[in-house]
Design a protein around this motif. Sequence first.
Motif, short mmCIF file in Angstrom:
data_model
loop_
_atom_site.label_atom_id
_atom_site.label_comp_id
_atom_site.label_asym_id
_atom_site.label_seq_id
_atom_site.Cartn_x
_atom_site.Cartn_y
_atom_site.Cartn_z
N PRO C 18 0.80 -1.20 0.00
CA PRO C 18 0.00 0.00 0.00
C PRO C 18 0.85 1.27 0.00
N ALA C 19 0.30 2.34 -0.57
CA ALA C 19 0.94 3.64 -0.46
C ALA C 19 0.85 4.10 0.98
N THR C 20 1.58 5.12 1.31
CA THR C 20 1.54 5.58 2.69
C THR C 20 0.76 6.88 2.78
N THR C 23 -3.02 9.52 1.08
CA THR C 23 -3.25 9.18 -0.33
C THR C 23 -3.57 7.70 -0.50
N ARG C 24 -3.06 6.87 0.42
CA ARG C 24 -3.41 5.45 0.34
C ARG C 24 -4.92 5.31 0.31
N TRP C 25 -5.62 6.08 1.16
CA TRP C 25 -7.07 5.90 1.28
C TRP C 25 -7.82 6.69 0.22
N LEU C 26 -7.27 7.84 -0.17
CA LEU C 26 -8.00 8.66 -1.15
C LEU C 26 -7.99 8.02 -2.53
N PHE C 27 -6.80 7.50 -2.92
CA PHE C 27 -6.65 7.05 -4.31
C PHE C 27 -6.64 5.54 -4.45
N THR C 28 -6.88 4.84 -3.35
CA THR C 28 -6.72 3.39 -3.41
C THR C 28 -7.70 2.74 -4.39
N THR C 29 -7.21 1.70 -5.04
CA THR C 29 -8.11 0.89 -5.87
C THR C 29 -8.08 -0.54 -5.37
N ASN C 30 -7.52 -0.72 -4.16
CA ASN C 30 -7.40 -2.06 -3.60
C ASN C 30 -8.71 -2.45 -2.93
N HIS C 31 -9.21 -3.62 -3.25
CA HIS C 31 -10.52 -4.00 -2.71
C HIS C 31 -10.51 -4.10 -1.20
N LYS C 32 -9.35 -4.46 -0.63
CA LYS C 32 -9.31 -4.60 0.83
C LYS C 32 -9.37 -3.24 1.50
N LEU C 112 -13.68 -3.73 -11.41
CA LEU C 112 -13.61 -2.33 -11.81
C LEU C 112 -13.09 -1.50 -10.64
N PRO C 113 -11.78 -1.55 -10.39
CA PRO C 113 -11.26 -0.96 -9.16
C PRO C 113 -11.42 0.56 -9.07
N ARG C 114 -11.33 1.28 -10.18
CA ARG C 114 -11.46 2.74 -10.07
C ARG C 114 -12.89 3.14 -9.74
N LEU C 115 -13.81 2.43 -10.38
CA LEU C 115 -15.22 2.66 -10.08
C LEU C 115 -15.49 2.38 -8.60
N ASN C 116 -14.80 1.37 -8.11
CA ASN C 116 -14.93 0.99 -6.72
C ASN C 116 -14.56 2.14 -5.80
N ASN C 117 -13.44 2.79 -6.12
CA ASN C 117 -12.99 3.94 -5.34
C ASN C 117 -14.03 5.04 -5.40
N LEU C 118 -14.52 5.33 -6.59
CA LEU C 118 -15.51 6.40 -6.76
C LEU C 118 -16.77 6.10 -5.97
N SER C 119 -17.24 4.85 -6.05
CA SER C 119 -18.52 4.56 -5.40
C SER C 119 -18.39 4.69 -3.89
N PHE C 120 -17.20 4.44 -3.34
CA PHE C 120 -17.09 4.73 -1.91
C PHE C 120 -17.05 6.23 -1.65
N TRP C 121 -16.21 6.94 -2.37
CA TRP C 121 -15.97 8.34 -1.98
C TRP C 121 -17.15 9.26 -2.23
N ILE C 122 -18.17 8.78 -2.97
CA ILE C 122 -19.40 9.58 -3.08
C ILE C 122 -20.11 9.64 -1.73
N TYR C 519 -1.71 -7.73 0.98
CA TYR C 519 -2.35 -6.63 0.25
C TYR C 519 -2.89 -7.10 -1.10
N HIS C 520 -2.13 -8.00 -1.74
CA HIS C 520 -2.61 -8.57 -3.00
C HIS C 520 -2.71 -10.07 -2.84
N THR C 521 -3.89 -10.60 -3.11
CA THR C 521 -4.06 -12.04 -3.01
C THR C 521 -4.43 -12.59 -4.37
N PHE C 522 -4.15 -13.84 -4.59
CA PHE C 522 -4.55 -14.55 -5.81
C PHE C 522 -4.14 -13.83 -7.08
#
Lengths: 178, 372, 529
Positions: C18-20, C23-32, C112-122, C519-522
């Motif tokens: 993960p980023a530190t 920004t880790r939380w603002l721009f993350t595209t990680n599902h976890k 769709l990881p970027r969409l994922n980020n957007l749908s949370f931050w709304i 952080y990354h599985t499978f």
Amino acid sequence: MNVARPLPLVLICVAMFGFGFLLVPLYSVFCEWAGINGKTAGAYQESTTDVKIEDRIVKIQFISNHNANLRWPFKPAEEQVSVKIGERRQVMFVVTNPTNLPVVAQAVPSVSPSEAAPFLHKIECFCFQQQELFAGEKKAMPLVFFIDSDLPEHIKKLTLSYTLFDVTPAVDEKLVQR
Amino acid sequence: MLQNVRILSVLFALFPAIAWSEWEVNMTRGVTDTSAAVFDLHMIVFYICVAISVVVFGVMFWSIYHHRKSKGAESHPFHESTSIEILWTIVPTIILIIILVPATKTLVESYDTSESDMDIQVTGYQWKWRYKYIGQDVDFFSVMTTPSDEIYNKADKNPNYLLEVDNPLVVPINKKIRFLFTSNDVIHAWWVPALALKKDAIPGFINESFTKINKPGIYRGQCAELCGKDHGFMPIVIKAVPEEEYIAWLDERKSLKEKEASASQKDWTMEELMAKGEQVYNKSCSACHQPTGVGLPPVFPALKGSAIALGPMDDHLDIVFNGKSGTGMSGFGEQLSAVDLAAVVTYERNAWGNNVGDILLPADVEKMKGGK
Amino acid sequence: MTTQVADVEHGHENGHGPATGITRWLFTTNHKDIGTMYLIFSLVMLFIGGSMAFVIRAELFQPGLQLVEPAFFNQMITMHGLIMVFGAVMPAFVGLANWMIPMMIGAPDMALPRLNNLSFWILPFAFTMMMSTLFMDGGGPNFGWTFYAPLSTTYAPPSTTFFILAIHMMGASSIMGAINVVVTIVNMRAPGMTYMKMPMFCWTWLITAFLLIAVMPVLAGVVTMMLMDIHFGTSFFDAGGGGDPVLFQHVFWFFGHPEVYIMILPSFGVVSEVIPTFARKKLFGYHSMVYAIVAIAVLSFVVWAHHMFTVGMPLAGEIFFMYTTMLIAVPTGVKIFNWVSTMFRGSMTFETPMLYAIAFVILFTIGGLSGIMLALAPVDFVYHDTYFVVAHFHYVLVPGAIFGIFAAVYYWLPKWSGKMYDESLAKFHFWVSFIGLNLTFFPMHFVGLAGMPRRIPDYPLQFADFNMIVSIGAFMFGTSQLIFVYVLIKTLRSGEKAPQRPWEGAEGLEWTVPSPAPYHTFATPPKVD
């Protein structure tokens, strides 16, 4: 391997959004057909065949209301009439505008029991148009109707209610937008 | 000492063993055939539900007790049985059909639209009810009378707290009554538990319901659809009486109307109007504008020294009569008699230091009320 | 279905973690990360919505008006409903889906990881906007979470426009989340993971996602109509202009009833994972479970008008909706019987997730049975809009949705954090919650039957005793959630290290990766036979 792209799903969403709006006309068609809410159809289309007058007699009650913003005294001239099936009858509703401003109002009809609504045909009604009354004006408004011979047997009495809504501000708003 | 009493009474309220016998835990059987049928149906379904839960929870608790690892239970690897799954799809379906038969019957009965003996139009207003006896020229508002001191805990609450009105709906027993519901503003719902009757009152449309009350008595209910600020304060009170009594009441009601009409033709003096006006004010206006006329600004403006109360008479009457849209001020033109309106306007112009000195005569209000 | 992992090579790190910082939380595209944010957001909302319930129950502690005015009370009931439904329950499920679905189907991330980020931050913006209305002139929404017109149009406070916009944003967020789930499940299952081998949680979420895609746009439609009625002179819901207020209720409940299942189906999935684990036995009737969910979802589209039995429908309409509603009891019953059979002749232990799952089955059944009673139109004329209804839907939503979420959190927390929670503290949390919940909602049945309408700020004297008990129960239930927060903090700070598979009977791909899950599985898909 299955492939699902987001696009069809987005299209489903758009379609469902449209469906929400489609429910509006669907609902009014359904209501008119089933008489839900006692909604009545618009002006009766004269057919070439004569309407037969039967001996069956039905009582019709008239009640009148007005919505919160409107203070017009509004009353049917007769509270109850008996008509034969198929017989044309005219009744008057009397309304006064006691304020010192011109007001536009719309009457909304509703029939109870609602299953009778599709069988009440209005040939002429003040509810077909918006009514404008000048300050202090008093007016008698006519309703001409007859009852269809298909009215279910068990209905002996039905009530026709009119609620007057003040639509003056709505009209003004449209003018402002233009 | 007083402190101790208070603590004791709080403790008592927490452990109200004495009041236990009065606790209502079930639906009322009511006083109409429909309400009795509804009550029976409710009890049947309730017992069926209890039986189902006894079986389901019984098996579950039995397994929890016996098939626990700490008791050395071994897991048995069965996980499918088509026959048993079909069985527990079919059995619930049969139970549901058994429930639906009486339910459909009761529903159809409550839709019995055969001709009624009398019709009453019920109109919901924010936040009061209006009853109109169709064909009888009787028409009145029914407003809650619980004083605000009781609501705000400044006075002891009476047994009918929040369930009392000035004009109850009086109806005869053993007569089929048809109610026609509509509303003047938002959706309300007229509900009397003893009649098992609840129907929405919808602006612009009418709904109908039937009832036939078997037993004389006073039955109370409340509005059941959220209708704004005072949704909890618009009760319904029905007084069911024998027919003779009902007819007597109807006559009295009609003569009251004539009396009001003749009263408004009388020449009222300033003193009479002020005395009457104070009564009306305290009943209809003081909850918001306060008994001393200072109001509760900014929501409820003061009348003392207000531009309207000291301004032209016509404007003052207009606002009392028609209300002011967009505010909590509703119109009283239909609810109050001409005498009451004239008196309260006169009172507001000449009380608490307001000193316009003019009076409004009931006869003038009568003109405004409908121009007869 | 057997899921055995042939390839043990999965789960190796791609080299970048993960980023530190923020920004880790603002721009993350990680599902976890996104899953974690959803869950924390939902916890915050649970406390905000819960504190509003505190205000409501404090006012109803005794008859008379003590703390708040009726106008504010109405805003509290409205906001409590909206926040709990759209802020607490739904985001929590999306959070669980984000965390678990990729790990359960052997995918590296959501599709769709970027969409994922957007749908949370709304969401934070939507809820900030909605809650800011409480401080506006005229107050916030005060028409109940069902916002019936014309109370919510002609008679609504000016802040309603903000409320409409907030609903639009929440709807957009939910739809994006749902699309993501569908695309992930359809495309990204590991080789060999057929639909009928998928864990139940994935199945329930797949159906839920389709429900969301179908009905959230309808909600968007209905609030758009409100917006147009308020500002653009249309009259969809105003009888004066040819509209109909009852139409509002039809369109709203066309959304509203499937929404109820959106809030319960993922819980069904969680419970179907937890019970087999702690009974050390396979889920009974996997296939019938799947069919039952599909049946419930399909039926949910044809039952909506059972919320409106008193609006004056024709007899045929009442009968139709009464019958279809009763029909839903059949697949729901199948599910309950299957859970009980899964426990039957198992080898059960009662760790906290299992306790929540068992409480779920019991209390949800009680809620379901009162649902059968409510489905009967003639009796509903009495039950409608009373506290009996309030008791019913709290029994299906609190032990249903919320207990399902608690079960999931306790079940998967060791996997998420790599640490074990304190079992005795967690059990304490369960028992206090369980007792508080029943103390709160069970007496509501009684006051409802005795005739107390819902949504009233003050009540007649005969309801006083039960209301006091309800309030005490509510304070207990609310306060006990602080224990939950304490358990969470304690786990993260000083929990014992969790093994890869902390539950003896647990099966599924998520237990084949180390704890905490890297952080990354499978990154290379596992193979499932």
